[in-house]
Design a protein around this motif. Structure first.
Motif, PDB file in Angstrom:
ATOM      1  N   CYS A  39       0.855  -1.186   0.000  1.00  0.00           N
ATOM      2  CA  CYS A  39       0.000   0.000   0.000  1.00  0.00           C
ATOM      3  C   CYS A  39       0.894   1.240   0.000  1.00  0.00           C
ATOM      4  CB  CYS A  39      -0.883  -0.036   1.237  1.00  0.00           C
ATOM      5  SG  CYS A  39      -1.744   1.502   1.586  1.00  0.00           S
ATOM      6  N   CYS A  50       0.432   2.937   3.848  1.00  0.00           N
ATOM      7  CA  CYS A  50       0.892   2.322   5.107  1.00  0.00           C
ATOM      8  C   CYS A  50       1.963   1.250   4.894  1.00  0.00           C
ATOM      9  CB  CYS A  50      -0.292   1.735   5.867  1.00  0.00           C
ATOM     10  SG  CYS A  50      -0.946   0.226   5.150  1.00  0.00           S
ATOM     11  N   HIS A 108      -5.042   1.015   0.447  1.00  0.00           N
ATOM     12  CA  HIS A 108      -6.140   0.269   1.062  1.00  0.00           C
ATOM     13  C   HIS A 108      -7.448   1.064   0.962  1.00  0.00           C
ATOM     14  CE1 HIS A 108      -2.978  -1.981   3.445  1.00  0.00           C
ATOM     15  NE2 HIS A 108      -3.809  -2.947   3.150  1.00  0.00           N
ATOM     16  N   CYS A 113      -6.050   0.740   6.340  1.00  0.00           N
ATOM     17  CA  CYS A 113      -4.597   0.841   6.465  1.00  0.00           C
ATOM     18  C   CYS A 113      -4.156   0.403   7.857  1.00  0.00           C
ATOM     19  CB  CYS A 113      -4.135   2.271   6.195  1.00  0.00           C
ATOM     20  SG  CYS A 113      -3.918   2.628   4.453  1.00  0.00           S
ATOM     21  N   ASN A 114      -2.886   0.020   7.961  1.00  0.00           N
ATOM     22  CA  ASN A 114      -2.280  -0.353   9.237  1.00  0.00           C
ATOM     23  C   ASN A 114      -2.465   0.798  10.238  1.00  0.00           C
ATOM     24  OD1 ASN A 114      -0.217  -0.417  11.280  1.00  0.00           O
ATOM     25  ND2 ASN A 114       0.750  -2.055  10.108  1.00  0.00           N
TER      26      ASN A 114
HETATM   27 ZN   LIG Z   1      -2.625   0.881   3.615  1.00  0.00          ZN
END
Ligand SMILES: [Zn+2]
Length: 195
Positions: free
Chosen positions: A88, A91, A149, A154-155
């Motif tokens: 991504c 992230c 994402h 996202c993380n």
């Molecule tokens: Zn992400």
């Protein structure tokens, strides 16, 4: 060796005892006996690992190829559909990117000349076309330039760190503007208030 198909399904599966060999993507054009030959492959991480590339970590894709023998050339139609695992942009975690792409190649047997832009020339003594890198490039070209994402996926730790970083950065810009020496010099040129 490939003369006996019109149709065959290859598998590059994690359950396979053998590593995904790129040999199966080599097509013996001179051995094609039918006017139209259909080939299919299922690609997974093994395919992307076998190619010396770093963009795509893995994936699950289906490639179908139709080869039409014409007089003096071969027309190849690829259809590729599935998902690739890529990082991504936001992230840096892996994400699944859906891909669907149709691509065409015109292949001639002969000697390559620099003017040949749209056609691929295969040495006519060998007659072997390796489609693995073409398939990879079709997939790579189908990946959107920006890939992130879905919102909220996202993380979370990385998202928080990025928000803090961007807050710091905008703070830096504001403070650096007030001390930029060029602006300080310009201030000297301004008329001074009468005292
Ligand atoms: Zn992400």
């Amino acid at each position: 060796m490939f003369g006996h198909f019109p149709f065959f399904l290859y598998l590059c599966s994690p359950k396979s005892v053998y590593m995904c060999s790129l040999e199966q993507f080599k097509i013996d054009l001179k051995g094609l006996t039918e006017e139209v030959t259909a080939l299919e492959w299922n690609l997974n991480k093994d395919f992307f690992d076998a190619l010396d590339q770093t963009e795509v970590e893995g994936g699950a894709l289906h490639v179908s190829l139709s080869i039409r023998k014409a007089s003096g050339f071969f027309e190849l139609q690829f259809h590729t559909v599935g998902t690739v695992d890529i990082t991504c942009d936001r992230c840096l975690d892996l994400m699944e990117q859906p891909i669907e792409t149709d691509n065409q190649l015109v292949v001639k047997l002969g000697t390559a000349t620099p003017e040949d832009d749209d056609t691929v020339t295969v040495d006519e003594n060998e007659g072997i076309l390796d489609t693995s890198w073409f398939i990879y490039e079709f997939i790579a070209l189908a990946i959107p330039i920006q890939h992130v994402h879905a919102p909220g996926k996202c993380n979370p730790a990385m998202t928080k760190a990025l928000e803090e970083l961007s807050a710091d950065r905008s703070g830096d810009e504001e403070s650096s503007q007030t001390v930029d020496p060029r602006w300080e010099k310009l201030k000297d040129l301004l008329p001074r208030p009468l005292s």
